[in-house]
Write a protein that holds these residues in place. Structure first.
Motif, PDB file in Angstrom:
ATOM      1  N   GLU A  28      47.010  25.934  35.148  1.00 49.43           N
ATOM      2  CA  GLU A  28      48.380  26.473  35.095  1.00 49.43           C
ATOM      3  C   GLU A  28      48.881  26.896  36.475  1.00 49.43           C
ATOM      4  O   GLU A  28      49.917  27.546  36.578  1.00 49.43           O
ATOM      5  CB  GLU A  28      48.433  27.654  34.121  1.00 49.43           C
ATOM      6  N   GLY A  29      48.134  26.562  37.520  1.00 49.75           N
ATOM      7  CA  GLY A  29      48.606  26.788  38.880  1.00 49.75           C
ATOM      8  C   GLY A  29      48.139  28.064  39.553  1.00 49.75           C
ATOM      9  O   GLY A  29      48.552  28.351  40.680  1.00 49.75           O
ATOM     10  N   ALA A  30      47.292  28.832  38.916  1.00 50.52           N
ATOM     11  CA  ALA A  30      46.803  30.074  39.525  1.00 50.52           C
ATOM     12  C   ALA A  30      45.707  29.771  40.546  1.00 50.52           C
ATOM     13  O   ALA A  30      44.972  28.796  40.421  1.00 50.52           O
ATOM     14  CB  ALA A  30      46.279  31.014  38.448  1.00 50.52           C
ATOM     15  N   ASP A  31      45.615  30.635  41.521  1.00 53.29           N
ATOM     16  CA  ASP A  31      44.526  30.612  42.500  1.00 53.29           C
ATOM     17  C   ASP A  31      43.452  31.549  41.945  1.00 53.29           C
ATOM     18  O   ASP A  31      43.734  32.728  41.693  1.00 53.29           O
ATOM     19  CB  ASP A  31      45.058  31.106  43.841  1.00 53.29           C
ATOM     20  N   VAL A  32      42.253  31.050  41.734  1.00 50.29           N
ATOM     21  CA  VAL A  32      41.220  31.819  41.032  1.00 50.29           C
ATOM     22  C   VAL A  32      39.950  31.936  41.869  1.00 50.29           C
ATOM     23  O   VAL A  32      39.484  30.952  42.434  1.00 50.29           O
ATOM     24  CB  VAL A  32      40.856  31.154  39.675  1.00 50.29           C
ATOM     25  N   ASP A  33      39.423  33.153  41.902  1.00 46.34           N
ATOM     26  CA  ASP A  33      38.100  33.390  42.469  1.00 46.34           C
ATOM     27  C   ASP A  33      37.184  33.799  41.327  1.00 46.34           C
ATOM     28  O   ASP A  33      37.546  34.660  40.514  1.00 46.34           O
ATOM     29  CB  ASP A  33      38.110  34.536  43.494  1.00 46.34           C
ATOM     30  N   VAL A  34      36.009  33.203  41.257  1.00 41.87           N
ATOM     31  CA  VAL A  34      34.977  33.599  40.295  1.00 41.87           C
ATOM     32  C   VAL A  34      33.831  34.154  41.126  1.00 41.87           C
ATOM     33  O   VAL A  34      33.251  33.434  41.946  1.00 41.87           O
ATOM     34  CB  VAL A  34      34.507  32.413  39.429  1.00 41.87           C
ATOM     35  N   ARG A  35      33.536  35.451  40.906  1.00 45.07           N
ATOM     36  CA  ARG A  35      32.528  36.119  41.732  1.00 45.07           C
ATOM     37  C   ARG A  35      31.639  37.014  40.880  1.00 45.07           C
ATOM     38  O   ARG A  35      32.057  37.517  39.844  1.00 45.07           O
ATOM     39  CB  ARG A  35      33.220  36.959  42.808  1.00 45.07           C
ATOM     40  N   THR A  36      30.454  37.252  41.363  1.00 44.74           N
ATOM     41  CA  THR A  36      29.547  38.187  40.701  1.00 44.74           C
ATOM     42  C   THR A  36      30.025  39.612  40.990  1.00 44.74           C
ATOM     43  O   THR A  36      30.645  39.866  42.039  1.00 44.74           O
ATOM     44  CB  THR A  36      28.106  38.018  41.193  1.00 44.74           C
ATOM     45  N   PRO A  37      29.757  40.552  40.087  1.00 41.94           N
ATOM     46  CA  PRO A  37      30.233  41.928  40.292  1.00 41.94           C
ATOM     47  C   PRO A  37      29.748  42.563  41.599  1.00 41.94           C
ATOM     48  O   PRO A  37      30.508  43.302  42.232  1.00 41.94           O
ATOM     49  CB  PRO A  37      29.671  42.682  39.083  1.00 41.94           C
ATOM     50  N   ASP A  38      28.533  42.277  42.004  1.00 44.40           N
ATOM     51  CA  ASP A  38      28.024  42.914  43.217  1.00 44.40           C
ATOM     52  C   ASP A  38      28.658  42.364  44.493  1.00 44.40           C
ATOM     53  O   ASP A  38      28.521  42.958  45.563  1.00 44.40           O
ATOM     54  CB  ASP A  38      26.496  42.839  43.286  1.00 44.40           C
ATOM     55  N   SER A  39      29.414  41.273  44.389  1.00 43.00           N
ATOM     56  CA  SER A  39      30.084  40.715  45.560  1.00 43.00           C
ATOM     57  C   SER A  39      31.556  41.138  45.653  1.00 43.00           C
ATOM     58  O   SER A  39      32.252  40.738  46.576  1.00 43.00           O
ATOM     59  CB  SER A  39      29.988  39.183  45.558  1.00 43.00           C
ATOM     60  N   VAL A  40      32.004  41.958  44.722  1.00 46.19           N
ATOM     61  CA  VAL A  40      33.410  42.393  44.697  1.00 46.19           C
ATOM     62  C   VAL A  40      33.512  43.774  45.334  1.00 46.19           C
ATOM     63  O   VAL A  40      32.911  44.733  44.851  1.00 46.19           O
ATOM     64  CB  VAL A  40      33.950  42.443  43.253  1.00 46.19           C
ATOM     65  N   ASP A  41      34.279  43.858  46.424  1.00 48.25           N
ATOM     66  CA  ASP A  41      34.483  45.161  47.052  1.00 48.25           C
ATOM     67  C   ASP A  41      35.956  45.512  47.218  1.00 48.25           C
ATOM     68  O   ASP A  41      36.294  46.656  47.475  1.00 48.25           O
ATOM     69  CB  ASP A  41      33.766  45.248  48.397  1.00 48.25           C
ATOM     70  N   ASP A  42      36.837  44.530  47.057  1.00 48.76           N
ATOM     71  CA  ASP A  42      38.273  44.779  47.188  1.00 48.76           C
ATOM     72  C   ASP A  42      39.011  43.924  46.167  1.00 48.76           C
ATOM     73  O   ASP A  42      38.778  42.724  46.074  1.00 48.76           O
ATOM     74  CB  ASP A  42      38.730  44.420  48.602  1.00 48.76           C
ATOM     75  N   VAL A  43      39.861  44.547  45.384  1.00 49.54           N
ATOM     76  CA  VAL A  43      40.631  43.813  44.372  1.00 49.54           C
ATOM     77  C   VAL A  43      42.131  43.881  44.648  1.00 49.54           C
ATOM     78  O   VAL A  43      42.933  43.407  43.845  1.00 49.54           O
ATOM     79  CB  VAL A  43      40.319  44.337  42.943  1.00 49.54           C
ATOM     80  N   SER A  44      42.509  44.450  45.781  1.00 47.20           N
ATOM     81  CA  SER A  44      43.920  44.702  46.061  1.00 47.20           C
ATOM     82  C   SER A  44      44.754  43.440  46.229  1.00 47.20           C
ATOM     83  O   SER A  44      45.963  43.470  46.015  1.00 47.20           O
ATOM     84  CB  SER A  44      44.062  45.579  47.307  1.00 47.20           C
ATOM     85  N   ARG A  45      44.140  42.330  46.585  1.00 53.08           N
ATOM     86  CA  ARG A  45      44.917  41.105  46.821  1.00 53.08           C
ATOM     87  C   ARG A  45      45.112  40.261  45.568  1.00 53.08           C
ATOM     88  O   ARG A  45      45.690  39.176  45.629  1.00 53.08           O
ATOM     89  CB  ARG A  45      44.277  40.293  47.931  1.00 53.08           C
ATOM     90  N   TYR A  46      44.617  40.750  44.434  1.00 56.38           N
ATOM     91  CA  TYR A  46      44.708  39.988  43.193  1.00 56.38           C
ATOM     92  C   TYR A  46      45.846  40.487  42.305  1.00 56.38           C
ATOM     93  O   TYR A  46      46.194  41.664  42.322  1.00 56.38           O
ATOM     94  CB  TYR A  46      43.385  40.062  42.427  1.00 56.38           C
ATOM     95  N   ASP A  47      46.388  39.555  41.505  1.00 54.19           N
ATOM     96  CA  ASP A  47      47.413  39.895  40.515  1.00 54.19           C
ATOM     97  C   ASP A  47      46.806  40.240  39.172  1.00 54.19           C
ATOM     98  O   ASP A  47      47.483  40.805  38.311  1.00 54.19           O
ATOM     99  CB  ASP A  47      48.380  38.711  40.343  1.00 54.19           C
ATOM    100  N   ALA A  48      45.536  39.888  38.977  1.00 54.56           N
ATOM    101  CA  ALA A  48      44.839  40.184  37.723  1.00 54.56           C
ATOM    102  C   ALA A  48      43.344  40.197  37.985  1.00 54.56           C
ATOM    103  O   ALA A  48      42.850  39.492  38.865  1.00 54.56           O
ATOM    104  CB  ALA A  48      45.161  39.146  36.651  1.00 54.56           C
ATOM    105  N   LEU A  49      42.651  41.006  37.190  1.00 53.52           N
ATOM    106  CA  LEU A  49      41.203  41.119  37.280  1.00 53.52           C
ATOM    107  C   LEU A  49      40.627  40.992  35.881  1.00 53.52           C
ATOM    108  O   LEU A  49      41.043  41.714  34.972  1.00 53.52           O
ATOM    109  CB  LEU A  49      40.829  42.476  37.890  1.00 53.52           C
TER     110      LEU A  49
END
Length: 166
Positions: A28-49
């Motif tokens: 549907e045109g979204a830019d998606v990152d798939v990451r493990t929880p321990d690799s996530v330190d910043d979510v501010s640049r995302y529109d959804a989590l």
């Protein structure tokens, strides 16, 4: 639209749900990152989590709970949660866990879904096999791809409805 999908699992079933959701989002045109929880330190640049965890002995995996606690202390986009677990012998999906309820509360999540998973007894450790034997769970692949894809589409519809001019 940028979406982060982060899942915790042990044997691949939860990760496969994340990959399928990502496929729907990308289609549907979204830019998606798939990451493990321990690799996530910043979510501010995302529109959804989207945060998901396998359920073992009625609990989310600790790494998923740690992510929830980190995200709850920061500015974050709208959150959706899911649990992945096998069917019990009573033919009902794994119930919502206290960990999922906590995550819904502290993240003000839009929703939480429980998806049935996949359990391959041959891939379990000795300890996991002992728990499995006494749990009433049934081995097999119970993932419902239609439900997973439809939920991903619901998330997209919600995000699109919030966009100006949409």
């Amino acid at each position: 639209m940028k979406i982060l999908v982060s899942t915790a699992g042990r044997h691949g079933a939860t990760a496969s749900l994340a990959q399928e959701m990502a496929r729907v989002f990308q289609h549907e045109g979204a830019d998606v990152d798939v990451r493990t929880p321990d690799s996530v330190d910043d979510v501010s640049r995302y529109d959804a989590l989207i945060i998901g965890s396998a359920v073992y002995s009625g609990r989310w995996l600790p790494v998923a709970n740690k992510l929830v606690n980190r995200v709850s202390g920061m500015e974050h986009p709208p959150v959706w949660l899911f649990s992945c677990g096998p069917l019990h012998s009573s033919n009902r999906p794994v119930n919502d866990t206290s960990d999922a309820a906590h995550a819904v509360s502290v993240l003000t999540a839009i929703s939480h879904r429980t998806f049935t998973g996949k359990l391959d007894a041959e891939r379990l450790s000795v300890g996991e096999r002992q728990i499995f034997a006494s749990s009433g769970a049934v081995a097999g692949d119970f993932r419902d791809w239609v439900l997973v894809c439809n939920w991903a589409r619901e998330i997209l519809a919600c995000l699109t409805a919030k966009k100006p001019g949409a």
